[in-house]
Design an enzyme around this catalytic site. Structure first.
Site, short mmCIF file in Angstrom:
data_model
loop_
_atom_site.label_atom_id
_atom_site.label_comp_id
_atom_site.label_asym_id
_atom_site.label_seq_id
_atom_site.Cartn_x
_atom_site.Cartn_y
_atom_site.Cartn_z
CE1 TYR A 113 13.32 8.39 3.98
CE2 TYR A 113 12.42 9.98 4.39
CZ TYR A 113 12.17 9.22 3.91
OH TYR A 113 11.19 9.90 3.75
CB SER A 167 11.32 13.47 3.07
OG SER A 167 11.31 13.61 4.51
C1 GCO Z 1 10.59 8.68 8.95
C2 GCO Z 1 9.88 9.35 8.20
C3 GCO Z 1 10.16 10.29 7.57
C4 GCO Z 1 8.07 11.06 7.38
C5 GCO Z 1 9.17 12.16 6.74
C6 GCO Z 1 7.96 12.88 6.29
O1 GCO Z 1 10.79 7.47 9.24
O2 GCO Z 1 10.70 10.33 9.74
O3 GCO Z 1 9.22 7.71 7.58
O4 GCO Z 1 10.32 9.64 6.61
O5 GCO Z 1 7.61 10.54 6.94
O6 GCO Z 1 10.63 12.84 7.16
O7 GCO Z 1 8.15 13.90 5.53
#
Ligand code: GCO
Length: 255
Positions: free
Chosen positions: A159, A146
């Site tokens: 995440y 990501s």
């Molecule tokens: C969030 C998004 C991220 C983006 C990602 C791009 O909630 O920040 O879902 O997961 O999609 O950072 O790579």
């Protein structure tokens, strides 16, 4: 030299979390390059539906329902592949979840769940796949990172940590499995139009931020990642390992 370096005919690809979203797009891309694909998810009905649609389009599709975060289920799924003679040549570690909450309010249990599904599962499924690939002397692992593999954004700490880990897991896989004929790389998607991002795409302020921040001035579409996945799954990338390729409309390259 094969005539088409990107041809996946005769290869079987397991894509985790592939009944919809990015996983589905990766499955469609690999199938259109000739691979037999194994769709995975926890909802059998949804998997059967996706498989039926892909078969309708002429693709060779199997399904394997298991929870990537349940180690016993992962091991059982690979044993079932062994019994059926299904050799996974390509693994796309795609299954992932998002959970947006400021860290000061975040429960440890939610932190763990995000790390388990986005990071630990990539190790466990990767290990099971690579044990078998190693025996055959070749294999391709494509992990899904990501933009948060490099940069933090408020409200998505677990995440971010998991995806930073996915980048380094990719390098660890490259370090240990290269001599076994396995290449491990990652794709770092930018902001994509998916169900997971619905809360973001439907938020006018966030939408404007993404478009302002991305040199291409738009969100990405899942199918726009397929080419990078085919490249990393095919002979075209046979001396590429440990890399993360950002397919992000240029976002990570600019301030
Ligand atoms: C969030 C998004 C991220 C983006 C990602 C791009 O909630 O920040 O879902 O997961 O999609 O950072 O790579």
């Amino acid at each position: 030299m094969p005539t088409n370096l990107f041809d996946l005919t005769g290869r079987t690809a397991l894509i985790t979390g592939s009944s919809r979203g990015l996983g589905r797009a990766f499955a469609e891309g690999l199938a259109s390059a000739g691979a037999r694909v194994v769709l995975n998810g926890v909802n059998t009905e949804r998997l059967e539906q996706a498989a039926a649609e892909m078969r309708e389009a002429g693709h060779d599709v199997l399904i394997s329902a298991f929870d990537v975060a349940d180690e016993a289920a992962v091991i059982a799924a690979f044993e079932a592949f062994d019994t059926a003679g299904t050799e996974i040549d390509i693994l796309v570690n795609n299954a992932g979840i998002q959970f947006r909450k400021p860290m000061l309010e975040l429960e440890t249990e939610d932190w763990r769940r995000v790390i388990d599904i986005n990071l630990t599962a990539a190790f466990v499924v990767g290990r099971e796949a690579a044990r078998r690939m190693a025996g055959r002397g070749r294999g391709k692992v494509v992990n899904i990172g990501s933009l948060t593999s490099e940069l933090a954004r408020a409200t998505v700490a677990p995440y971010t940590v998991a995806k930073g880990g996915v980048k380094m897991l990719t390098k660890a896989m490259a370090a240990e499995w290269g001599e076994k004929g396995i290449q491990a790389n990652a794709i770092g998607p930018g902001y994509m139009v998916t169900d997971m991002n619905e809360a973001l795409t439907s938020n006018p302020e966030f939408d404007a931020w993404v478009k302002g921040r991305t040199p291409m001035r738009r969100w990405g579409l899942p199918e726009e990642l397929a080419g990078t996945c085919i490249y990393l799954a095919s002979d075209a990338s046979n001396y590429v390992s440990g890399q993360i390729i950002y397919a992000d409309g240029g976002m990570i390259s600019v301030l």
